[in-house]
Design a protein around this motif. Structure first.
Motif, PDB file in Angstrom:
ATOM      1  N   HIS A   1     -12.592 -24.482 -16.628  1.00 12.08           N
ATOM      2  CA  HIS A   1     -12.215 -25.864 -16.342  1.00 12.08           C
ATOM      3  C   HIS A   1     -13.288 -26.526 -15.483  1.00 12.08           C
ATOM      4  CE1 HIS A   1      -7.824 -25.185 -17.331  1.00 12.08           C
ATOM      5  NE2 HIS A   1      -8.232 -23.936 -17.131  1.00 12.08           N
TER       6      HIS A   1
ATOM      7  N   GLY B   1      -8.960 -36.879  -2.176  1.00 10.36           N
ATOM      8  CA  GLY B   1      -8.463 -35.516  -2.323  1.00 10.36           C
ATOM      9  C   GLY B   1      -7.849 -35.193  -3.663  1.00 10.36           C
ATOM     10  N   GLY B   2      -7.409 -36.204  -4.415  1.00 15.16           N
ATOM     11  CA  GLY B   2      -6.790 -35.928  -5.698  1.00 15.16           C
ATOM     12  C   GLY B   2      -7.786 -35.324  -6.680  1.00 15.16           C
ATOM     13  N   ILE B   3      -7.300 -34.463  -7.540  1.00 16.64           N
ATOM     14  CA  ILE B   3      -8.156 -33.763  -8.503  1.00 16.64           C
ATOM     15  C   ILE B   3      -7.756 -34.155  -9.914  1.00 16.64           C
ATOM     16  CG2 ILE B   3      -8.745 -31.503  -9.460  1.00 16.64           C
ATOM     17  CD1 ILE B   3      -8.552 -30.327  -6.696  1.00 16.64           C
TER      18      ILE B   3
ATOM     19  N   SER C   1      -8.619 -33.282 -14.055  1.00 16.34           N
ATOM     20  CA  SER C   1      -9.240 -32.361 -14.992  1.00 16.34           C
ATOM     21  C   SER C   1     -10.179 -33.129 -15.909  1.00 16.34           C
ATOM     22  CB  SER C   1      -8.164 -31.646 -15.812  1.00 16.34           C
ATOM     23  OG  SER C   1      -8.740 -30.825 -16.803  1.00 16.34           O
TER      24      SER C   1
ATOM     25  N   PHE D   1     -11.573 -20.461  -8.379  1.00 19.06           N
ATOM     26  CA  PHE D   1     -12.317 -21.702  -8.216  1.00 19.06           C
ATOM     27  C   PHE D   1     -13.670 -21.464  -7.571  1.00 19.06           C
ATOM     28  CE2 PHE D   1      -9.072 -24.939  -9.083  1.00 19.06           C
ATOM     29  CZ  PHE D   1      -7.929 -24.159  -9.091  1.00 19.06           C
ATOM     30  N   GLY D   2     -14.665 -22.255  -7.983  1.00 16.79           N
ATOM     31  CA  GLY D   2     -15.907 -22.347  -7.240  1.00 16.79           C
ATOM     32  C   GLY D   2     -15.713 -23.237  -6.021  1.00 16.79           C
ATOM     33  N   LYS D   3     -16.723 -23.266  -5.154  1.00 19.16           N
ATOM     34  CA  LYS D   3     -16.606 -24.042  -3.921  1.00 19.16           C
ATOM     35  C   LYS D   3     -16.889 -25.524  -4.139  1.00 19.16           C
ATOM     36  CE  LYS D   3     -17.687 -20.167  -0.910  1.00 19.16           C
ATOM     37  NZ  LYS D   3     -18.564 -19.635   0.160  1.00 19.16           N
ATOM     38  N   GLY D   4     -17.377 -25.872  -5.300  1.00 16.66           N
ATOM     39  CA  GLY D   4     -17.597 -27.274  -5.600  1.00 16.66           C
ATOM     40  C   GLY D   4     -19.017 -27.721  -5.371  1.00 16.66           C
TER      41      GLY D   4
ATOM     42  N   LYS E   1       2.000 -37.342   1.988  1.00 16.32           N
ATOM     43  CA  LYS E   1       0.561 -37.290   1.846  1.00 16.32           C
ATOM     44  C   LYS E   1      -0.087 -36.744   3.121  1.00 16.32           C
ATOM     45  CE  LYS E   1      -3.290 -40.085   0.144  1.00 16.32           C
ATOM     46  NZ  LYS E   1      -3.558 -39.237  -1.019  1.00 16.32           N
TER      47      LYS E   1
ATOM     48  N   TYR F   1       1.912 -24.493  -9.643  1.00 16.37           N
ATOM     49  CA  TYR F   1       1.067 -23.740  -8.715  1.00 16.37           C
ATOM     50  C   TYR F   1       0.955 -24.483  -7.385  1.00 16.37           C
ATOM     51  CZ  TYR F   1      -0.670 -22.286 -13.329  1.00 16.37           C
ATOM     52  OH  TYR F   1      -0.772 -21.857 -14.624  1.00 16.37           O
TER      53      TYR F   1
ATOM     54  N   TYR G   1      -1.900 -24.568  -4.265  1.00 15.79           N
ATOM     55  CA  TYR G   1      -3.212 -24.142  -3.799  1.00 15.79           C
ATOM     56  C   TYR G   1      -3.460 -24.698  -2.407  1.00 15.79           C
ATOM     57  CZ  TYR G   1      -4.345 -22.903  -8.628  1.00 15.79           C
ATOM     58  OH  TYR G   1      -4.355 -22.341  -9.868  1.00 15.79           O
TER      59      TYR G   1
ATOM     60  N   GLN H   1      -6.689 -25.757   0.195  1.00 17.74           N
ATOM     61  CA  GLN H   1      -8.118 -26.066   0.219  1.00 17.74           C
ATOM     62  C   GLN H   1      -8.559 -26.212   1.665  1.00 17.74           C
ATOM     63  OE1 GLN H   1      -9.482 -29.839  -1.461  1.00 17.74           O
ATOM     64  NE2 GLN H   1     -11.194 -28.767  -2.408  1.00 17.74           N
TER      65      GLN H   1
ATOM     66  N   GLN I   1     -14.650 -24.162   1.185  1.00 17.17           N
ATOM     67  CA  GLN I   1     -14.111 -23.053   0.389  1.00 17.17           C
ATOM     68  C   GLN I   1     -13.515 -23.575  -0.906  1.00 17.17           C
ATOM     69  OE1 GLN I   1     -11.805 -19.972   2.200  1.00 17.17           O
ATOM     70  NE2 GLN I   1     -12.365 -20.577   4.277  1.00 17.17           N
ATOM     71  N   GLY I   2     -13.464 -22.702  -1.889  1.00 21.01           N
ATOM     72  CA  GLY I   2     -12.770 -23.049  -3.120  1.00 21.01           C
ATOM     73  C   GLY I   2     -11.267 -23.041  -2.913  1.00 21.01           C
ATOM     74  N   LEU I   3     -10.563 -23.646  -3.834  1.00 16.40           N
ATOM     75  CA  LEU I   3      -9.098 -23.627  -3.769  1.00 16.40           C
ATOM     76  C   LEU I   3      -8.602 -22.190  -3.877  1.00 16.40           C
ATOM     77  CD1 LEU I   3      -9.728 -26.617  -4.762  1.00 16.40           C
ATOM     78  CD2 LEU I   3      -7.454 -26.542  -5.775  1.00 16.40           C
TER      79      LEU I   3
ATOM     80  N   LEU J   1      -5.084 -19.700  -4.310  1.00 18.70           N
ATOM     81  CA  LEU J   1      -3.722 -19.721  -4.834  1.00 18.70           C
ATOM     82  C   LEU J   1      -2.738 -19.148  -3.821  1.00 18.70           C
ATOM     83  CD1 LEU J   1      -1.903 -20.250  -7.324  1.00 18.70           C
ATOM     84  CD2 LEU J   1      -2.412 -17.900  -8.036  1.00 18.70           C
TER      85      LEU J   1
ATOM     86  N   PHE K   1      -5.450 -28.691   3.481  1.00 22.85           N
ATOM     87  CA  PHE K   1      -5.086 -29.621   2.411  1.00 22.85           C
ATOM     88  C   PHE K   1      -4.400 -28.801   1.335  1.00 22.85           C
ATOM     89  CE2 PHE K   1      -5.123 -33.534   0.363  1.00 22.85           C
ATOM     90  CZ  PHE K   1      -5.669 -33.472  -0.911  1.00 22.85           C
TER      91      PHE K   1
ATOM     92  N   LEU L   1      -2.552 -28.545  -2.431  1.00 17.31           N
ATOM     93  CA  LEU L   1      -2.519 -29.162  -3.749  1.00 17.31           C
ATOM     94  C   LEU L   1      -1.523 -28.444  -4.639  1.00 17.31           C
ATOM     95  CD1 LEU L   1      -6.303 -29.679  -4.081  1.00 17.31           C
ATOM     96  CD2 LEU L   1      -4.675 -31.489  -4.567  1.00 17.31           C
TER      97      LEU L   1
ATOM     98  N   LEU M   1      -4.949 -28.443 -16.694  1.00 22.28           N
ATOM     99  CA  LEU M   1      -4.245 -28.476 -15.421  1.00 22.28           C
ATOM    100  C   LEU M   1      -4.082 -29.912 -14.943  1.00 22.28           C
ATOM    101  CD1 LEU M   1      -5.594 -25.720 -13.016  1.00 22.28           C
ATOM    102  CD2 LEU M   1      -3.244 -26.075 -13.698  1.00 22.28           C
TER     103      LEU M   1
ATOM    104  N   PHE N   1      -3.006 -32.107 -11.488  1.00 22.63           N
ATOM    105  CA  PHE N   1      -2.879 -31.957 -10.043  1.00 22.63           C
ATOM    106  C   PHE N   1      -2.163 -33.151  -9.429  1.00 22.63           C
ATOM    107  CE2 PHE N   1      -5.480 -28.317  -8.800  1.00 22.63           C
ATOM    108  CZ  PHE N   1      -6.213 -28.087  -9.956  1.00 22.63           C
ATOM    109  N   GLY N   2      -1.462 -32.872  -8.325  1.00 25.59           N
ATOM    110  CA  GLY N   2      -0.963 -33.940  -7.483  1.00 25.59           C
ATOM    111  C   GLY N   2      -2.071 -34.485  -6.594  1.00 25.59           C
ATOM    112  N   GLU N   3      -1.745 -35.480  -5.786  1.00 29.61           N
ATOM    113  CA  GLU N   3      -2.734 -36.104  -4.916  1.00 29.61           C
ATOM    114  C   GLU N   3      -2.971 -35.310  -3.634  1.00 29.61           C
ATOM    115  OE1 GLU N   3      -4.053 -38.570  -7.365  1.00 29.61           O
ATOM    116  OE2 GLU N   3      -4.625 -39.056  -5.299  1.00 29.61           O
TER     117      GLU N   3
END
Lengths: 109, 113
Positions: free
Chosen positions: A33, A41-43, A45, A99-102, B9, B33, B35, B37, B41-43, B45, B88, B90, B102, B104-106
């Motif tokens: 993905h 902050g919202g993600i 896809s 996930f990667g760190k971005g 929020k 799910y 997550y 954050q 760092q990555g998200l 679970l 944070f 998610l 996938l 996601f919420g905000e």
């Protein structure tokens, strides 16, 4: 242990430039993905792919399963493309994503 | 419009208090799910659920609890046992675990004072 590595971590470019973000992973996957996270902050896809290439507007995602590598390209970049781009993989036989760190992308006007 | 709604929020809590973060989806997704954050760092679970009345621990479940009494809802409780809860959070969902796009919420930003 599955690792997802993204490069670069940070990228600043001028408007109009061609952008490439890379993602490498270490285990077999069922899907990869590409996600976009805006400052609030919202993600969202962008792509889900398991082979080949997908295109949506100015965004192109490719994946090479044998090399365990994917790239996200942005053509004719624009300041509104500024965001964090996250690569995530679904490991085969496992639940959830890794996930990667971005990659933090800034496009300057 | 279909989507995922997280609330609140922003949330502030004192040490020693439990807090519950809400996640509601109207996408008819089976899998949901949570997550976490953290900067740089990555998200990661926390918990996931593939079906109503069933859920599994993720990589960092300690200090958290969840329930899945309804398909649409997957609330997360951050308990006082979570040693570093400021983060944070998610919520996400898809059709089935590990398949499909996938959503996601905000997000919910929790700060412990």
């Amino acid at each position: 242990k599955n690792e997802v590595e993204q490069s670069p971590q940070n990228l600043t470019a001028q408007e109009g430039e061609f952008i490439t973000i890379n993602c490498s992973y270490s285990v077999g996957i069922s899907a990869l993905h590409w996600l976009q996270q805006h400052p609030g902050g919202g993600i969202v896809s962008l792509f889900m792919l398991s082979s080949g290439k997908k295109k949506h507007g100015r965004l192109i995602a490719t994946i090479n399963i044998q090399e365990k590598h994917s790239s996200l390209h942005i053509t004719a970049s624009h300041p509104r493309d500024s965001a964090v781009y996250i690569c995530a993989v679904s490991p085969q036989g496992a639940d959830g994503l890794t996930f990667g760190k971005g990659t933090h992308l800034i496009i300057q006007p | 419009d279909g989507g995922i709604t997280q609330s609140p929020k922003y949330l502030f809590r004192k040490e020693g208090q439990n807090v519950t973060l809400s996640c509601e989806q109207n996408l008819n997704h089976d899998a949901m799910y949570w997550y976490r954050q953290d900067p740089g760092q990555g998200l990661r679970l926390i918990y996931y659920s593939q079906i109503v009345n069933d859920f599994q621990k993720g990589d960092i479940a300690e200090g958290y609890s969840v329930s899945r009494e309804k398909k649409e809802s997957f609330p997360l409780t951050v308990t006082s046992a979570q040693k570093n809860p400021t983060a944070f959070y998610l919520c996400a969902s898809n059709w089935q675990s590990n398949t499909g796009e996938l959503f996601f919420g905000e997000g919910s930003r929790l700060t412990v004072l």
